[in-house]
Scaffold this motif. Structure first.
Motif, PDB file in Angstrom:
ATOM      1  N   ALA A  30       0.788  -1.217   0.000  1.00 19.71           N
ATOM      2  CA  ALA A  30       0.000   0.000   0.000  1.00 19.71           C
ATOM      3  C   ALA A  30       0.822   1.268   0.000  1.00 19.71           C
ATOM      4  O   ALA A  30       0.486   2.234  -0.665  1.00 19.71           O
ATOM      5  CB  ALA A  30      -0.934   0.004   1.207  1.00 19.71           C
ATOM      6  N   SER A  31       1.949   1.317   0.765  1.00 15.88           N
ATOM      7  CA  SER A  31       2.521   2.631   1.008  1.00 15.88           C
ATOM      8  C   SER A  31       4.006   2.771   0.743  1.00 15.88           C
ATOM      9  O   SER A  31       4.547   3.850   0.869  1.00 15.88           O
ATOM     10  CB  SER A  31       2.247   3.027   2.467  1.00 15.88           C
ATOM     11  N   ALA A  32       4.703   1.711   0.399  1.00 16.60           N
ATOM     12  CA  ALA A  32       6.159   1.822   0.236  1.00 16.60           C
ATOM     13  C   ALA A  32       6.490   2.659  -0.978  1.00 16.60           C
ATOM     14  O   ALA A  32       5.851   2.561  -2.006  1.00 16.60           O
ATOM     15  CB  ALA A  32       6.775   0.437   0.101  1.00 16.60           C
ATOM     16  N   GLU A  33       7.540   3.483  -0.863  1.00 16.99           N
ATOM     17  CA  GLU A  33       8.004   4.289  -1.980  1.00 16.99           C
ATOM     18  C   GLU A  33       9.130   3.572  -2.685  1.00 16.99           C
ATOM     19  O   GLU A  33       9.914   2.855  -2.091  1.00 16.99           O
ATOM     20  CB  GLU A  33       8.503   5.649  -1.478  1.00 16.99           C
ATOM     21  N   ALA A  34       9.217   3.770  -3.991  1.00 21.85           N
ATOM     22  CA  ALA A  34      10.250   3.082  -4.771  1.00 21.85           C
ATOM     23  C   ALA A  34      11.633   3.586  -4.396  1.00 21.85           C
ATOM     24  O   ALA A  34      11.861   4.778  -4.274  1.00 21.85           O
ATOM     25  CB  ALA A  34      10.004   3.302  -6.259  1.00 21.85           C
ATOM     26  N   ASP A  35      12.557   2.653  -4.186  1.00 24.19           N
ATOM     27  CA  ASP A  35      13.956   2.985  -3.947  1.00 24.19           C
ATOM     28  C   ASP A  35      14.664   2.923  -5.286  1.00 24.19           C
ATOM     29  O   ASP A  35      14.715   1.888  -5.921  1.00 24.19           O
ATOM     30  CB  ASP A  35      14.554   1.966  -2.977  1.00 24.19           C
ATOM     31  N   THR A  36      15.194   4.032  -5.745  1.00 20.22           N
ATOM     32  CA  THR A  36      15.787   4.088  -7.078  1.00 20.22           C
ATOM     33  C   THR A  36      17.252   3.706  -7.086  1.00 20.22           C
ATOM     34  O   THR A  36      17.920   3.828  -8.101  1.00 20.22           O
ATOM     35  CB  THR A  36      15.628   5.501  -7.678  1.00 20.22           C
ATOM     36  N   THR A  37      17.771   3.216  -5.972  1.00 22.92           N
ATOM     37  CA  THR A  37      19.168   2.795  -5.912  1.00 22.92           C
ATOM     38  C   THR A  37      19.293   1.356  -6.377  1.00 22.92           C
ATOM     39  O   THR A  37      18.828   0.447  -5.725  1.00 22.92           O
ATOM     40  CB  THR A  37      19.707   2.914  -4.480  1.00 22.92           C
ATOM     41  N   ALA A  38      19.921   1.130  -7.508  1.00 24.01           N
ATOM     42  CA  ALA A  38      20.076  -0.230  -8.025  1.00 24.01           C
ATOM     43  C   ALA A  38      21.091  -0.991  -7.192  1.00 24.01           C
ATOM     44  O   ALA A  38      22.078  -0.431  -6.713  1.00 24.01           O
ATOM     45  CB  ALA A  38      20.515  -0.186  -9.486  1.00 24.01           C
ATOM     46  N   LEU A  39      20.857  -2.277  -7.017  1.00 22.29           N
ATOM     47  CA  LEU A  39      21.791  -3.116  -6.284  1.00 22.29           C
ATOM     48  C   LEU A  39      22.950  -3.526  -7.178  1.00 22.29           C
ATOM     49  O   LEU A  39      22.952  -3.312  -8.382  1.00 22.29           O
ATOM     50  CB  LEU A  39      21.053  -4.346  -5.756  1.00 22.29           C
ATOM     51  N   ALA A  40      23.918  -4.196  -6.568  1.00 19.29           N
ATOM     52  CA  ALA A  40      25.166  -4.491  -7.264  1.00 19.29           C
ATOM     53  C   ALA A  40      25.105  -5.746  -8.122  1.00 19.29           C
ATOM     54  O   ALA A  40      26.111  -6.175  -8.650  1.00 19.29           O
ATOM     55  CB  ALA A  40      26.293  -4.638  -6.238  1.00 19.29           C
ATOM     56  N   GLY A  41      23.929  -6.357  -8.267  1.00 19.70           N
ATOM     57  CA  GLY A  41      23.846  -7.609  -9.011  1.00 19.70           C
ATOM     58  C   GLY A  41      23.953  -7.390 -10.497  1.00 19.70           C
ATOM     59  O   GLY A  41      22.982  -7.516 -11.228  1.00 19.70           O
ATOM     60  N   SER A  42      25.110  -7.072 -10.985  1.00 20.37           N
ATOM     61  CA  SER A  42      25.287  -6.741 -12.391  1.00 20.37           C
ATOM     62  C   SER A  42      26.093  -7.811 -13.106  1.00 20.37           C
ATOM     63  O   SER A  42      26.663  -8.698 -12.500  1.00 20.37           O
ATOM     64  CB  SER A  42      25.977  -5.377 -12.525  1.00 20.37           C
ATOM     65  N   ALA A  43      26.113  -7.706 -14.438  1.00 19.22           N
ATOM     66  CA  ALA A  43      26.748  -8.734 -15.259  1.00 19.22           C
ATOM     67  C   ALA A  43      28.099  -8.264 -15.778  1.00 19.22           C
ATOM     68  O   ALA A  43      28.316  -7.084 -16.025  1.00 19.22           O
ATOM     69  CB  ALA A  43      25.844  -9.082 -16.435  1.00 19.22           C
ATOM     70  N   THR A  44      29.000  -9.215 -15.946  1.00 16.21           N
ATOM     71  CA  THR A  44      30.245  -8.967 -16.651  1.00 16.21           C
ATOM     72  C   THR A  44      30.277  -9.856 -17.878  1.00 16.21           C
ATOM     73  O   THR A  44      29.750 -10.972 -17.865  1.00 16.21           O
ATOM     74  CB  THR A  44      31.464  -9.266 -15.757  1.00 16.21           C
ATOM     75  N   ALA A  45      30.860  -9.378 -18.957  1.00 20.19           N
ATOM     76  CA  ALA A  45      30.860 -10.120 -20.215  1.00 20.19           C
ATOM     77  C   ALA A  45      32.277 -10.518 -20.591  1.00 20.19           C
ATOM     78  O   ALA A  45      33.235  -9.800 -20.323  1.00 20.19           O
ATOM     79  CB  ALA A  45      30.258  -9.262 -21.328  1.00 20.19           C
ATOM     80  N   ASP A  46      32.400 -11.703 -21.194  1.00 20.26           N
ATOM     81  CA  ASP A  46      33.660 -12.117 -21.795  1.00 20.26           C
ATOM     82  C   ASP A  46      33.338 -12.944 -23.033  1.00 20.26           C
ATOM     83  O   ASP A  46      32.191 -13.034 -23.449  1.00 20.26           O
ATOM     84  CB  ASP A  46      34.532 -12.882 -20.799  1.00 20.26           C
ATOM     85  N   ASP A  47      34.360 -13.549 -23.633  1.00 19.69           N
ATOM     86  CA  ASP A  47      34.148 -14.290 -24.876  1.00 19.69           C
ATOM     87  C   ASP A  47      33.236 -15.499 -24.682  1.00 19.69           C
ATOM     88  O   ASP A  47      32.672 -16.019 -25.631  1.00 19.69           O
ATOM     89  CB  ASP A  47      35.494 -14.751 -25.444  1.00 19.69           C
ATOM     90  N   ASP A  48      33.100 -15.949 -23.438  1.00 23.23           N
ATOM     91  CA  ASP A  48      32.282 -17.123 -23.157  1.00 23.23           C
ATOM     92  C   ASP A  48      30.845 -16.779 -22.808  1.00 23.23           C
ATOM     93  O   ASP A  48      30.033 -17.668 -22.585  1.00 23.23           O
ATOM     94  CB  ASP A  48      32.898 -17.928 -22.005  1.00 23.23           C
ATOM     95  N   GLY A  49      30.497 -15.484 -22.704  1.00 23.77           N
ATOM     96  CA  GLY A  49      29.132 -15.097 -22.395  1.00 23.77           C
ATOM     97  C   GLY A  49      29.055 -14.072 -21.283  1.00 23.77           C
ATOM     98  O   GLY A  49      29.902 -13.190 -21.178  1.00 23.77           O
ATOM     99  N   LEU A  50      28.025 -14.205 -20.439  1.00 27.81           N
ATOM    100  CA  LEU A  50      27.767 -13.261 -19.367  1.00 27.81           C
ATOM    101  C   LEU A  50      27.811 -13.969 -18.021  1.00 27.81           C
ATOM    102  O   LEU A  50      27.283 -15.075 -17.883  1.00 27.81           O
ATOM    103  CB  LEU A  50      26.382 -12.626 -19.539  1.00 27.81           C
ATOM    104  N   GLU A  51      28.394 -13.319 -17.023  1.00 25.52           N
ATOM    105  CA  GLU A  51      28.314 -13.807 -15.649  1.00 25.52           C
ATOM    106  C   GLU A  51      27.612 -12.749 -14.824  1.00 25.52           C
ATOM    107  O   GLU A  51      28.022 -11.586 -14.808  1.00 25.52           O
ATOM    108  CB  GLU A  51      29.682 -14.124 -15.066  1.00 25.52           C
ATOM    109  N   VAL A  52      26.539 -13.143 -14.144  1.00 25.60           N
ATOM    110  CA  VAL A  52      25.673 -12.213 -13.434  1.00 25.60           C
ATOM    111  C   VAL A  52      25.702 -12.532 -11.947  1.00 25.60           C
ATOM    112  O   VAL A  52      25.547 -13.690 -11.547  1.00 25.60           O
ATOM    113  CB  VAL A  52      24.217 -12.332 -13.943  1.00 25.60           C
ATOM    114  N   ALA A  53      25.887 -11.505 -11.125  1.00 26.68           N
ATOM    115  CA  ALA A  53      25.820 -11.667  -9.676  1.00 26.68           C
ATOM    116  C   ALA A  53      24.376 -11.556  -9.222  1.00 26.68           C
ATOM    117  O   ALA A  53      23.678 -10.590  -9.550  1.00 26.68           O
ATOM    118  CB  ALA A  53      26.671 -10.606  -8.984  1.00 26.68           C
ATOM    119  N   LEU A  54      23.901 -12.545  -8.451  1.00 23.82           N
ATOM    120  CA  LEU A  54      22.571 -12.497  -7.845  1.00 23.82           C
ATOM    121  C   LEU A  54      22.683 -11.862  -6.464  1.00 23.82           C
ATOM    122  O   LEU A  54      23.529 -12.255  -5.660  1.00 23.82           O
ATOM    123  CB  LEU A  54      22.002 -13.906  -7.696  1.00 23.82           C
ATOM    124  N   VAL A  55      21.800 -10.891  -6.175  1.00 21.62           N
ATOM    125  CA  VAL A  55      21.791 -10.259  -4.864  1.00 21.62           C
ATOM    126  C   VAL A  55      20.401 -10.327  -4.266  1.00 21.62           C
ATOM    127  O   VAL A  55      19.401 -10.370  -4.980  1.00 21.62           O
ATOM    128  CB  VAL A  55      22.266  -8.794  -4.927  1.00 21.62           C
TER     129      VAL A  55
END
Length: 210
Positions: A30-55
């Motif tokens: 009902a009342s929570a406001e959106a937090d616009t700060t993205a978490l650190a779960g981001s991806a890194t790319a190399d020749d083999d594809g993408l590696e993504v951190a889950l947070v």
């Protein structure tokens, strides 16, 4: 790269499960406001594809997801540690955003963890179970660890890294893949089940930027 023999999953996936997963979806808060700060779960790319951190919603890393080109499609490998035991739905969501306590892009009145990632990749084109982002469930053992390997021909690395990116998501509950027989529901699955497989809240997110 490891290759696994593929078997059909739903209409769009070939998979090999090392351990499985499960689902219900978020309810409006009902009342929570959106937090616009993205978490650190981001991806890194190399020749083999993408590696993504889950947070998790507190920003603690709880696992990794690797996505790479494979014979027959895209191989998805998940390793987690520190999640609640049981089956958990595992999906690719359409927007590259992993924000805690955020608003749904389609319904600002609905807020919750990682709602900024939007719905499943491919939602709106088919019912749940046939979305591009629908993947096998992830099983987490009593120790809090779990793993999953699947090959899907429903999406490519380019789909994941389009202009608005995407996000890999672990849900709180198991996924029923919208499989509700008419003998249990005369009218068939309701809208939430058709959209989400009743996968519940979002407990871990990994950001794939476009």
């Amino acid at each position: 790269m490891r290759r696994t023999a593929a078997t059909p999953l739903l209409s769009a996936c070939a998979l090999v499960l090392l351990a499985g997963c499960g689902g219900t979806e978020e309810q409006p808060a009902a009342s929570a406001e959106a937090d616009t700060t993205a978490l650190a779960g981001s991806a890194t790319a190399d020749d083999d594809g993408l590696e993504v951190a889950l947070v998790d919603p507190e920003g603690t890393e709880v696992g990794t997801v690797t996505l790479a080109e494979a014979d027959g499609g895209t191989e998805v490998t998940v390793e987690v540690d520190g999640l609640p035991p049981g089956f958990h739905a595992f999906h690719v969501h359409a927007i590259g955003a992993c924000e805690p306590d955020s608003a749904s892009p389609t319904d600002p009145a609905m807020t919750g963890d990682f709602l900024s990632a939007g719905g499943h990749l491919g939602a709106g084109e088919a019912d749940h179970g046939e979305h591009q982002g629908d993947l096998p469930s992830l099983f987490v053992a009593a120790s809090g660890t779990g793993s999953l390997t699947a090959v899907t021909d429903a999406l490519t690395l380019s789909d994941l890294t389009d202009e608005d990116g995407s996000a890999v998501m672990v849900h709180a509950d198991r996924d029923n893949y919208a499989n509700i027989p008419d003998r249990y529901a005369a009218g068939g699955p309701d809208e939430m089940t058709r959209n989400t497989g009743d996968a519940g809240g979002r407990i871990a997110c990994g950001l794939i930027e476009g």
